[in-house]
Design a protein around this motif. Sequence first.
Motif, short mmCIF file in Angstrom:
data_model
loop_
_atom_site.label_atom_id
_atom_site.label_comp_id
_atom_site.label_asym_id
_atom_site.label_seq_id
_atom_site.Cartn_x
_atom_site.Cartn_y
_atom_site.Cartn_z
N ASN A 65 -0.61 6.27 7.20
CA ASN A 65 0.46 6.53 6.23
C ASN A 65 0.79 5.28 5.43
N LEU A 66 0.89 4.13 6.12
CA LEU A 66 1.23 2.90 5.42
C LEU A 66 0.09 2.46 4.51
N TRP A 67 -1.13 2.66 4.95
CA TRP A 67 -2.30 2.39 4.10
C TRP A 67 -2.23 3.23 2.82
N GLY A 68 -1.98 4.52 2.98
CA GLY A 68 -1.91 5.41 1.82
C GLY A 68 -0.80 5.03 0.86
N ALA A 69 0.31 4.52 1.40
CA ALA A 69 1.44 4.11 0.57
C ALA A 69 1.19 2.79 -0.14
N SER A 70 0.09 2.11 0.20
CA SER A 70 -0.21 0.78 -0.32
C SER A 70 -1.37 0.76 -1.29
N LEU A 71 -2.02 1.89 -1.50
CA LEU A 71 -3.29 1.91 -2.22
C LEU A 71 -3.21 1.46 -3.67
N MET A 121 -7.08 10.35 10.72
CA MET A 121 -5.78 10.18 10.07
C MET A 121 -5.94 9.58 8.68
N THR A 122 -6.94 8.74 8.48
CA THR A 122 -7.24 8.26 7.14
C THR A 122 -7.59 9.43 6.23
N LEU A 123 -8.40 10.35 6.73
CA LEU A 123 -8.76 11.54 5.94
C LEU A 123 -7.55 12.45 5.74
N PHE A 124 -6.70 12.57 6.75
CA PHE A 124 -5.50 13.39 6.67
C PHE A 124 -4.60 12.90 5.54
N VAL A 125 -4.39 11.59 5.48
CA VAL A 125 -3.55 11.01 4.43
C VAL A 125 -4.25 11.08 3.08
N ALA A 126 -5.55 10.76 3.06
CA ALA A 126 -6.30 10.81 1.80
C ALA A 126 -6.32 12.22 1.22
N ALA A 127 -6.41 13.23 2.08
CA ALA A 127 -6.44 14.61 1.60
C ALA A 127 -5.14 14.98 0.90
N PRO A 183 -2.55 6.01 -9.34
CA PRO A 183 -3.48 4.87 -9.26
C PRO A 183 -4.19 4.75 -7.92
N ARG A 184 -3.80 5.57 -6.94
CA ARG A 184 -4.40 5.49 -5.61
C ARG A 184 -5.66 6.34 -5.47
N LEU A 185 -5.95 7.18 -6.44
CA LEU A 185 -7.02 8.17 -6.28
C LEU A 185 -8.37 7.54 -5.97
N GLY A 186 -8.77 6.56 -6.75
CA GLY A 186 -10.11 5.98 -6.57
C GLY A 186 -10.27 5.32 -5.22
N ALA A 187 -9.28 4.51 -4.82
CA ALA A 187 -9.36 3.81 -3.53
C ALA A 187 -9.30 4.79 -2.37
N ALA A 188 -8.48 5.84 -2.51
CA ALA A 188 -8.40 6.85 -1.44
C ALA A 188 -9.73 7.55 -1.28
N ARG A 189 -10.37 7.93 -2.38
CA ARG A 189 -11.66 8.61 -2.33
C ARG A 189 -12.73 7.72 -1.71
N THR A 242 -12.46 5.06 0.38
CA THR A 242 -12.26 4.83 1.81
C THR A 242 -12.50 6.11 2.59
N ALA A 243 -12.07 7.25 2.05
CA ALA A 243 -12.25 8.52 2.74
C ALA A 243 -13.73 8.87 2.88
N GLU A 244 -14.50 8.65 1.84
CA GLU A 244 -15.94 8.96 1.92
C GLU A 244 -16.63 8.09 2.97
N ARG A 245 -16.18 6.84 3.10
CA ARG A 245 -16.72 5.97 4.13
C ARG A 245 -16.32 6.47 5.51
N ALA A 246 -15.08 6.95 5.65
CA ALA A 246 -14.63 7.48 6.93
C ALA A 246 -15.41 8.74 7.33
N VAL A 247 -15.68 9.59 6.34
CA VAL A 247 -16.47 10.81 6.61
C VAL A 247 -17.84 10.43 7.15
N GLU A 248 -18.49 9.46 6.52
CA GLU A 248 -19.82 9.04 6.95
C GLU A 248 -19.77 8.44 8.36
N GLU A 249 -18.76 7.64 8.64
CA GLU A 249 -18.63 7.04 9.96
C GLU A 249 -18.39 8.10 11.03
N LEU A 250 -17.62 9.12 10.71
CA LEU A 250 -17.39 10.21 11.68
C LEU A 250 -18.68 10.99 11.93
#
Length: 279
Positions: free
Chosen positions: A211-217, A242-248, A260-266, A268-276
């Motif tokens: 949540n705090l990450w998403g609020a800081s993007l 939870m990164t994906l939950f917030v990014a979604a 302005p958070r859209l690009g950074a959220a996308r 980081t989320a794509e990286r999290a998807v690949e790691e999962l």
Amino acid sequence: MTLRSVDLRKEPVEAVLDRMERSLGVRLEHETVVRKRRSVGARTDRGTWVRIERRGLDRIGVQGGDGTASAEALRGIAKPAWFAGVAWRDEAEPVMWRADETELLPGTPVGSAVVAEDPQLSEEWWAAMNASLDALAAQHTNRIATPDTETLTQELVAGTIHSVFPGVDTVVVEQRPAHADFNWANMTGPVFCAFDWEDWGMAPRGLDAANLWGASLAVPALADRVRSERRDDLDTRDGRLMTLFVAAKILGPYADPDDPRLGAARETAERAVEELRTG
């Protein structure tokens, strides 16, 4: 009865404030009143703070809506002490009003929920935040977190993530106590203190950090600092979920194209998807 949507920044609340003053035996300093969408807060004549919240009965469930009071049992966390509370059912709508009287905060909110510039926090602030989140994670509760007043079930996690990232295995492995509304508007500076505990409870590990990450993007260096400070949570399987939950929530169907958070959220989320997917 259908519960109407209400914004307390626009709704008359004088009768609610009068009832709260009679019940708790306080007088509000009306020049200090802060109105938000579903809550109103103000300083009292005995040097305390009162927060009044409107919540539909369907969003209370078996927990009773007493998150702020029940959080008084938590130890080792920088938060305002709770003194008293009162709750009543609205006479006309399926709504509960609850007022909680707490200690005054040691500072002012760091910013709005989502910040647009670096708040320039001290090393002591980050250390205190980490100590409080670590202490919270070590506690025990039967409460379930209710971010945005929704009970945080496995189904909610899956539905939110799959709305943007279909096909991800969303099974949660580890649950820990979380504040569940951990953003820059609910913590103070220059002295760290976390407040507004009405939605705390068990949640997948990493919810507060995400949540705090998403609020800081909107401030990339700040978002990176959050991820660095809470990497032990965010680099786990559940932290990635939870990164994906917030990014979604940021990227979903109601996304603001000018956010302005859209690009950074996308990214980081794509990286999290690949790691999962690669384990």
